[in-house]
Scaffold this active site. Structure first.
Site, PDB file in Angstrom:
ATOM      1  N   LYS A 107       0.849  -1.247   0.084  1.00 24.59           N
ATOM      2  CA  LYS A 107       0.005   0.078  -0.108  1.00 24.59           C
ATOM      3  C   LYS A 107       0.968   1.218   0.042  1.00 24.59           C
ATOM      4  CE  LYS A 107      -3.756  -0.184   2.736  1.00 24.59           C
ATOM      5  NZ  LYS A 107      -5.164   0.317   2.159  1.00 24.59           N
ATOM      6  N   ARG A 114      -3.372   2.929   8.666  1.00 26.10           N
ATOM      7  CA  ARG A 114      -3.733   1.567   7.964  1.00 26.10           C
ATOM      8  C   ARG A 114      -2.454   0.954   7.934  1.00 26.10           C
ATOM      9  NH1 ARG A 114      -8.225   2.275   4.012  1.00 26.10           N
ATOM     10  NH2 ARG A 114      -9.141   4.312   4.193  1.00 26.10           N
ATOM     11  N   GLY A 172      -8.109  -7.309   4.467  1.00 24.75           N
ATOM     12  CA  GLY A 172      -8.911  -7.341   5.322  1.00 24.75           C
ATOM     13  C   GLY A 172      -8.407  -8.120   6.974  1.00 24.75           C
ATOM     14  N   MET A 225      -5.827  -7.163   8.466  1.00 26.29           N
ATOM     15  CA  MET A 225      -5.237  -6.467   9.493  1.00 26.29           C
ATOM     16  C   MET A 225      -6.010  -5.212   9.861  1.00 26.29           C
ATOM     17  SD  MET A 225      -1.061  -6.695   8.975  1.00 26.29           S
ATOM     18  CE  MET A 225      -1.370  -6.441   7.238  1.00 26.29           C
ATOM     19  N   ARG A 241      -3.153  -1.251  -6.334  1.00 29.71           N
ATOM     20  CA  ARG A 241      -2.133  -2.564  -6.195  1.00 29.71           C
ATOM     21  C   ARG A 241      -2.666  -3.592  -7.357  1.00 29.71           C
ATOM     22  NH1 ARG A 241      -5.340  -4.660  -0.637  1.00 29.71           N
ATOM     23  NH2 ARG A 241      -7.243  -5.089  -1.599  1.00 29.71           N
ATOM     24  N   HIS A 269     -14.423  -8.287   1.260  1.00 30.54           N
ATOM     25  CA  HIS A 269     -13.103  -8.879   1.745  1.00 30.54           C
ATOM     26  C   HIS A 269     -13.150 -10.297   1.481  1.00 30.54           C
ATOM     27  CE1 HIS A 269     -11.763  -5.602   4.339  1.00 30.54           C
ATOM     28  NE2 HIS A 269     -11.377  -5.449   3.347  1.00 30.54           N
ATOM     29  N   GLU A 306      16.535 -42.474  -3.351  1.00 27.12           N
ATOM     30  CA  GLU A 306      15.458 -41.916  -2.283  1.00 27.12           C
ATOM     31  C   GLU A 306      16.213 -42.356  -1.057  1.00 27.12           C
ATOM     32  OE1 GLU A 306      11.941 -44.388  -2.997  1.00 27.12           O
ATOM     33  OE2 GLU A 306      13.098 -45.841  -3.889  1.00 27.12           O
ATOM     34  N   SER A 363      16.514 -40.949 -10.543  1.00 26.43           N
ATOM     35  CA  SER A 363      14.881 -40.525 -10.490  1.00 26.43           C
ATOM     36  C   SER A 363      14.917 -40.308  -8.821  1.00 26.43           C
ATOM     37  CB  SER A 363      13.994 -41.206 -10.946  1.00 26.43           C
ATOM     38  OG  SER A 363      12.920 -40.417 -10.835  1.00 26.43           O
ATOM     39  N   ASN A 399       9.824 -38.694  -1.818  1.00 22.38           N
ATOM     40  CA  ASN A 399       9.014 -39.094  -0.776  1.00 22.38           C
ATOM     41  C   ASN A 399       9.810 -39.902   0.411  1.00 22.38           C
ATOM     42  OD1 ASN A 399       6.680 -38.070  -2.441  1.00 22.38           O
ATOM     43  ND2 ASN A 399       6.245 -40.450  -3.208  1.00 22.38           N
ATOM     44  N   ASP A 400      10.332 -40.861  -0.153  1.00 18.53           N
ATOM     45  CA  ASP A 400      11.272 -41.603   0.678  1.00 18.53           C
ATOM     46  C   ASP A 400      12.652 -40.704   1.217  1.00 18.53           C
ATOM     47  OD1 ASP A 400      10.074 -44.007   1.576  1.00 18.53           O
ATOM     48  OD2 ASP A 400      10.285 -44.598  -0.732  1.00 18.53           O
ATOM     49  N   CYS A 417      10.710 -38.216  -9.261  1.00 17.21           N
ATOM     50  CA  CYS A 417       9.006 -38.771  -9.494  1.00 17.21           C
ATOM     51  C   CYS A 417       8.465 -38.820  -8.043  1.00 17.21           C
ATOM     52  CB  CYS A 417       9.257 -40.278  -9.911  1.00 17.21           C
ATOM     53  SG  CYS A 417      10.212 -41.288  -9.027  1.00 17.21           S
ATOM     54  N   TYR A 423      14.025 -33.584 -16.208  1.00 11.91           N
ATOM     55  CA  TYR A 423      12.451 -33.575 -16.211  1.00 11.91           C
ATOM     56  C   TYR A 423      12.125 -33.793 -14.720  1.00 11.91           C
ATOM     57  CZ  TYR A 423      12.789 -38.566 -15.327  1.00 11.91           C
ATOM     58  OH  TYR A 423      13.298 -39.747 -14.703  1.00 11.91           O
TER      59      TYR A 423
HETATM   60  C1  PEP Z   1       9.446 -41.663  -3.550  1.00  9.36           C
HETATM   61  O1  PEP Z   1       9.817 -42.412  -2.481  1.00  9.36           O
HETATM   62  O2  PEP Z   1       9.531 -40.474  -3.811  1.00  9.36           O
HETATM   63  C2  PEP Z   1       8.690 -42.475  -4.805  1.00  9.36           C
HETATM   64  C3  PEP Z   1       8.376 -42.017  -5.667  1.00  9.36           C
HETATM   65  O3  PEP Z   1       8.518 -43.807  -4.355  1.00  9.36           O
HETATM   66  P1  PEP Z   1       7.378 -44.396  -3.526  1.00  9.36           P
HETATM   67  O4  PEP Z   1       6.193 -43.192  -3.181  1.00  9.36           O
HETATM   68  O5  PEP Z   1       6.524 -45.511  -4.303  1.00  9.36           O
HETATM   69  O6  PEP Z   1       7.923 -44.841  -2.103  1.00  9.36           O
HETATM   70 MG    MG Z   2       9.825 -44.586  -2.719  1.00  8.05          MG
END
Ligand code: PEP
Ligand code: MG
Length: 911
Positions: free
Chosen positions: A29, A102, A111, A113, A369, A487, A779, A798, A802-803, A865, A885
């Site tokens: 602002k 303000r 809205g 604050m 804004r 708001h 992983e 790759s 997650n792991d 992945c 990728y």
């Molecule tokens: C991972 O671990 O990121 C993965 C893609 O394998 P999963 O989720 O099957 O363990």
């Molecule tokens: Mg995994």
């Protein structure tokens, strides 16, 4: 003595000190007020004022409510400049200047604050202002607003007082005003006379003293500093904190405080106040769009209390067509505003959200804004501005947030079903798309019900930023009152959430948890469907469908492709998913989890065989089961390779958590016993033997094939035979074999021996050449540390984030729900690391593995992945570390493509 840093920046007709680039210091602002006032292309009529920086807020917070030395002097000096510019004096009995305080953070938090208006009105200044304006009614109306706002914001909220529901000072004062109106037989606030208001102000002050045990301050400077402190404190108010959590805004940014000369929209019929967007924020249409209220102060529009008038004839709606537009009521002012609109767009080259006030026929700009908009609007505005020559292609690509694409790909109410359905009410289309859910009437219920897995529509009388958490939880929002710029509408739109406001026919009774429309009552839990694009409410559940085939979107995505360098693949386990992802632009499969054939539809038979395999005691038994499983594996792999014909498909070797597949149910155990020629007891015992204390770190992934090489062999044979058959059918399959859960190159080497042998056998059997890649998931943290060695055998990596996140943090991916909310709440983590890559920690592991891997094998192909592969921030990170990728679920492919293009553009701009 060293000079204090600069804490206060003046803006006004002359000598403006800030500009639009100083957002971090002055807040959005403040920076834009300075730009509007000071930039030579603009020099718009902005009432003079000054901005106290966000650094002061941070200091204030860190020093228990103390200001930095030197601030007071700087404020006094700036105030003098303001007084000079406005030709008035703060606290002067003859010619008093009033100001507003303000908030305004780096990022807009509509809205969330606090604001205090009319600061400086007191027994000393009231007579002077009456004399000057010759309008006692206006003065007492301004005073009663000051008392209401100030006692609420400064004396109650900022002091941390939390009265029970309905007992807040503001509500109590509002009740007093209603009682007076009732007693006098008035309908509207504007019916109150000067005498009524004067008496009301006295009664208000007595009430404030009674309830809050402090007199209402009668000193203008006490009011001013009270207002400034309240703005800073509101950074840590409940609503603001909740909003920051949702939007991921850091706590340490702080807000700036803008102290600005008051101009009055409530000085009679030639005065007004309004909010506008330079283009339609819901559809993106290139049309000046807004709302205004004659004889009102700013908060009347955004608070959603009155249904506002339309700005112009072209944008009248069903709800407001009977009200005069500004274009009709004040044509000259409208023209002036329209001119400002055009200049602002040319200057900022983006859609702006503006606030203005008209005081006795003179126009003032109070804010501008970058306007929040729906995904549809973002897309249309970007493409229109590109065509208009206002922005270039790269800017157009950057103008749509990846998350907003989601909304463009998400459901709308099925138009065919809608044709047959009867609408029960209509309102303003504040947030787009369709939503179908059970109605609830409080924010808390919306959160609770959603936690239980229900889809809810939050129904409220009026829009109130305190409902932010419930609004977030609900699939749709419906309110009886309020306008497009209220708001709640702004917030919902920012999230791309389906929202209808101002559906006047609906009578809401939050106490009884029901609503009535045309005499019919709908209770909590009843279903309704909203068309947020058109503002229509239906009873019951209407089907929702995907909003596909938008030609504008196709055009935009073509631009995205022009700038994208990072590849985008998909995680798909079935030919059907592969097809959808291809349509969304996936360039292959980055993760095909072969276990999928044991879940869901048609999985009974392969699952039964898998169980036999798992419970086998001897290699012979196991091999028999594997032979039975083979045709299923081959069929699945072939189908997916075919759906992705010509594109790479990363097929991961089995990574099943074995215990999950052990049958628990007696019938299944008996069936299995019979098929295997063993006793039920035996089945149970073998199952129990497979029990692991910590299965996530147990006998899974590559370890399975190390112990039972025949499992690897069967899968690899299925992959190569499926490939060979497709080649013979004239297809172009590109399999990539991926080994999961590895931590040492020797695991890869041993597995590779099997792969090489089977490859030779299948090539010979089919008489075709089969090319493929051999690689591994990364992983496990150790795999990152020894990535140089892993890359000796692996042709690609790759990242299984997650792991990797699970093992890097030591957070169980299945149990994080138990403590993540506390980690977010206490700000130990800013985001769920399973949704967005933790760049600070896990990111280092990834970067190291990329560097080490490429040091061994410069052309190592690298992707991701894990779930984070579809998250825009993570996509940008993956691009920066040099991956080839990202791979994500089919519906996130367009989002990842856009995020990837934006990452390239940002990187090239940095250079
Ligand atoms: C991972 O671990 O990121 C993965 C893609 O394998 P999963 O989720 O099957 O363990
Ligand atoms: Mg995994």
């Amino acid at each position: 003595m060293t000079q204090a840093p600069k804490y206060v920046y003046y803006f006004g007709p002359e000598g403006t000190e800030g500009n639009a680039s100083m957002v971090n210091l002055l807040g959005g602002k403040g920076a834009n007020l300075a730009e509007m006032a000071g930039h030579p292309d603009l020099r718009l009529p902005v009432p003079a004022g000054f901005t106290i920086t966000t650094e002061v807020c941070t200091y204030f917070m860190q020093h228990g409510g103390q200001y930095p030395p030197g601030l007071k002097e700087q404020v006094e000096e700036a105030l003098q400049k303001v007084e000079k510019a406005m030709g008035m004096k703060f606290g002067d009995p003859e010619n008093p200047l009033l100001v507003s305080c303000r908030s305004g953070a780096r990022r807009s938090m509509p809205g969330m604050m606090e604001t205090v208006l009319n600061v400086g009105l007191c027994s000393k200044t009231i007579p002077g202002l009456i004399k000057k304006t010759n309008n006692p009614r206006f003065v007492y109306d301004a005073y009663r607003r000051l008392i209401m706002m100030y006692s609420d914001v400064v004396m109650e909220k900022a002091e941390g007082i939390e009265p029970p529901d309905g007992m807040g000072i503001r509500v109590q004062l509002e009740r007093m005003m209603e009682e007076l109106k009732h007693k006098k037989g008035y309908e509207k606030d504007t019916d109150l006379t000067a005498e009524d208001l004067q008496q009301l102000c006295e009664a208000f002050k007595a009430k404030v003293k009674e309830v809050l045990r402090k007199p209402f301050p009668d000193d203008p400077f006490e009011q001013l500093w009270g207002g400034i402190a309240a703005v800073f404190k509101s950074w840590n108010g409940k609503r603001a904190v909740a909003y920051r959590r949702i939007e991921g805004i850091p706590d340490d940014w702080g807000t700036a405080c803008n102290v600005q000369s008051m101009v009055f929209g409530n000085m009679g019929d030639t005065s007004a106040t309004g909010v506008a967007f330079t283009r339609n924020p819901a559809t993106g249409e290139n049309q000046f769009y807004g709302e205004w209220l004659p004889n009102a102060q700013g908060e009347d529009v955004v608070a959603g209390i009155r249904t506002p008038n339309p700005l112009n004839k072209a944008t009248k709606t069903e709800q407001n067509k009977h009200l005069p537009s500004l274009e009709e009521a004040m044509p000259e002012i409208y023209q002036q505003l329209l001119d400002i609109r055009n200049r602002l767009e040319r200057h900022y080259k983006d859609m702006q959200d503006i606030e203005f006030t008209i005081q006795e026929g003179k126009l003032y700009m109070l804010q501008c804004r970058v306007g929040k908009r729906t995904g549809t609007a973002a897309l249309n505005i970007a493409m229109d501005m590109l065509k208009e020559g206002l922005i270039d292609e790269e800017t157009a690509v950057l103008r749509v947030a990846p998350k907003q694409l989601d909304e463009l790909l998400h459901p709308i109410v099925d138009p065919n079903a809608e044709k047959k359905a009867t609408a029960i009410a209509s309102g303003l289309p504040a947030g787009p798309g369709g939503a179908c859910g059970q109605i609830v009437f409080t924010s808390e219920d919306a959160v609770e019900w959603t936690k239980k897995g229900k889809k809810v529509i939050l129904v409220r009388e009026e829009t109130n930023p305190e409902d932010v958490e419930g609004m977030r939880a609900a699939v749709g929002i419906l309110t009886a009152r309020g306008g497009m710029t209220s708001h709640a509408a702004l917030v919902a739109r920012g999230w791309g959430k389906c929202c209808i406001v101002g559906a006047g026919k609906i009578k809401v009774d939050p106490e009884k948890k029901c609503m009535t429309v045309d005499g019919k009552t709908y209770k909590e839990g009843d279903w309704v469907t909203l068309n947020g694009t058109r503002g229509i409410v239906y009873e019951g559940q209407l089907p929702l469908i995907d909003a596909t085939e938008n030609p504008r979107l196709k055009e935009f995505m073509a631009l995205v492709e022009k700038y994208r360098k990072l590849g985008v693949r998909t995680n798909a386990d079935t030919p059907a998913d592969a097809k959808i992802a291809r349509e969304f632009g996936a360039e292959g499969i980055g993760l095909f989890r072969t276990e999928h054939m044991f879940y869901g539809e048609g999985s009974d038979e392969p699952l039964f065989i898998l169980r036999k395999m798992i419970l086998s005691r001897t290699a012979e038994e196991r091999r028999k089961a594997l032979d039975e499983l083979f045709p299923f594996m081959k069929r699945d792999i072939k189908g997916t390779l075919e759906a992705m014909n010509g594109l790479p498909v990363t097929i991961r070797l089995l990574d099943p958590p074995l215990h999950e597949f052990v049958p628990q149910d007696e019938d299944k155990q008996a069936e299995l016993a019979k098929a295997m020629g063993i006793s039920v007891e035996d089945v149970k015992r073998r199952g129990e033997e497979l029990h692991e204390t910590n299965p996530m770190m147990g006998h899974r992934g590559v370890r399975l094939g190390i112990t039972y090489p025949e499992i690897t062999e069967t899968q690899v044979r299925a992959i190569f035979e499926a490939t060979a058959e497709l080649i013979k059918e004239g297809k172009d399959p590109h399999p990539e074999i991926m080994v999961p859960v590895t931590c040492d190159v020797k695991e890869l080497d041993l597995t590779k021996q099997i792969v090489d042998r089977v490859h030779a056998e299948v090539e010979k059997k089919f008489g075709v050449k089969i090319s493929y890649l051999y690689g591994t998931m990364i992983e496990i943290p150790r795999a990152c540390l020894v990535a140089d060695k892993m890359a000796r055998t692996a042709q690609f990596f790759s990242f299984g984030t997650n792991d990797l996140t699970q093992m890097g943090f030591g957070f169980s991916r299945d149990d994080i729900g138990g403590f993540l909310p506390d980690y977010l709440e206490k700000r130990i983590l800013m985001a769920d690391p399973f949704q967005t890559i933790d760049q600070e920690g896990i990111g280092q592991l990834i970067e190291m593995a990329v560097q080490k891997g490429r040091a061994t094998r410069p052309d190592l192909k690298i992707g991701i992945c894990g779930e984070q592969g579809g998250d825009p921030d993570s996509v940008e990170f993956c691009f920066k570390v040099g991956m080839n990728y990202v791979s994500c679920s089919p519906y996130r492919v367009p989002i990842a493509r856009l995020a990837a293009a934006q990452a390239s553009i940002k990187a090239s701009r940095k250079k």
